[in-house]
Write an enzyme that holds these catalytic residues in place. Structure first.
Site: not given
Ligand code: NAD
Length: 267
Positions: A152, A165
């Site tokens: 991130s 985080y």
């Molecule tokens: P999201 O919440 O939309 O999707 C995340 C998925 O991970 C979900 O399907 C959830 O069920 C699954 N998940 C959660 N806990 C879990 C576990 N213990 N075991 C298995 N699966 C699990 O999230 P996103 O925004 O798509 O984020 C995905 C990645 O990208 C994350 O690592 C997040 O930190 C990173 N990220 C997201 C953003 C953003 O703005 N969305 C920015 C920077 C980094």
């Protein structure tokens, strides 16, 4: 000199097997779809079984090859189960995308030990042991591999109220470099992506909680977001970066972090 390969050939993942954690929704789902489109057989692993099956249906409808495993990445035993499942279903494991992650906001003064442990267990410990389980299979297969960690922008610049985080993602970036150093001898390349704001269910939920409204009413594509581009990314814009790192377009890239933040860090 190496022989010339076309762009289509460099992007071709037929014969490869990819595991994407947290692939039911958001960035993970988009990534699974792109890897399948490039020809990889994809293992969708998620704690949310119905979301995982929805994502798998999208791949099947596009004639892709997919299998679903319900797994909680914070459990080391589940990392082993996922890697074994990939071998049992598809015979090999070439690409691991450590995407599963949570980002609950909590000011330091209110942060509980349970929240800290949960975030670190999923975002950091989960990624490390998933990498360990996958690397064992990649090494046994003797064909190298790719490990791609979804970090991130918070690994580089704290948003605030996200201590656990930020620690998990900062750790993930260093682990990317550490594993790249250890696993390079086996032809395993390890890299990370640092997304800025991405319009995913998780991010919409986070924004809705801050605004005190329902997540269904939030559409981040309509919000001004910090960064030169002034908008949130579509999840597919992150999937395309992961695809680059999973493909033979990036055969000399390891231990690197690709920042895909719409210019977040330069405003
Ligand atoms: P999201 O919440 O939309 O999707 C995340 C998925 O991970 C979900 O399907 C959830 O069920 C699954 N998940 C959660 N806990 C879990 C576990 N213990 N075991 C298995 N699966 C699990 O999230 P996103 O925004 O798509 O984020 C995905 C990645 O990208 C994350 O690592 C997040 O930190 C990173 N990220 C997201 C953003 C953003 O703005 N969305 C920015 C920077 C980094």
């Amino acid at each position: 000199m190496t022989h010339y390969r076309t762009i289509a050939d460099l992007l071709d993942l037929h014969g490869k097997v990819a595991v994407v954690t947290g692939a039911g929704k958001g960035i993970g789902r988009s990534t699974a779809l792109r890897l399948a489109e490039a020809g990889a057989a994809v293992v969708i692993s998620d704690i949310d079984e119905s979301a995982a099956h929805e994502a798998a249906t999208l791949i099947t409808q596009s004639n892709g090859t997919v299998a679903v495993i319900h797994a909680d990445i914070s459990l080391v035993a589940d990392s082993e189960r996922i890697a074994r499942f990939a071998i049992e279903n598809f015979g090999r494991l070439d690409i691991l995308v450590n995407n599963a992650g949570i980002f609950p906001a909590a000011p330091l003064l209110e942060m509980s030990e349970a929240l800290w442990d949960k975030v670190i267990d999923i975002n950091l410990k989960g990624a490390v042991f998933a990498a360990q389980a996958a690397a064992k299979r990649m090494i046994a297969g003797g064909h190298g591999g790719r490990i791609i960690n979804v970090a991130s922008i918070d690994a580089l610049f704290p948003t605030g109220n996200l201590t656990a985080y930020d620690a998990s993602k900062g750790g993930l970036v260093m682990i990317t470099r550490s594993l790249a150093k250890e696993l390079g001898q086996y032809g395993i390349l390890v890299n990370a992506v640092a997304p800025g704001g991405v319009n995913t269910p998780g991010a919409r939920q986070g924004a809705a909680a801050i605004m005190g409204v329902s997540a269904d009413t939030v559409d981040l594509s309509q919000f001004p977001v910090r960064g030169v581009l002034g908008r949130a990314a579509d999840p597919d814009e992150m999937a395309r970066v992961v695809l680059f790192l999973a493909s033979d377009l990036s055969t000399y890239v390891t231990g690197s972090l690709i920042v895909a933040d719409g210019g977040y860090l330069i405003v």
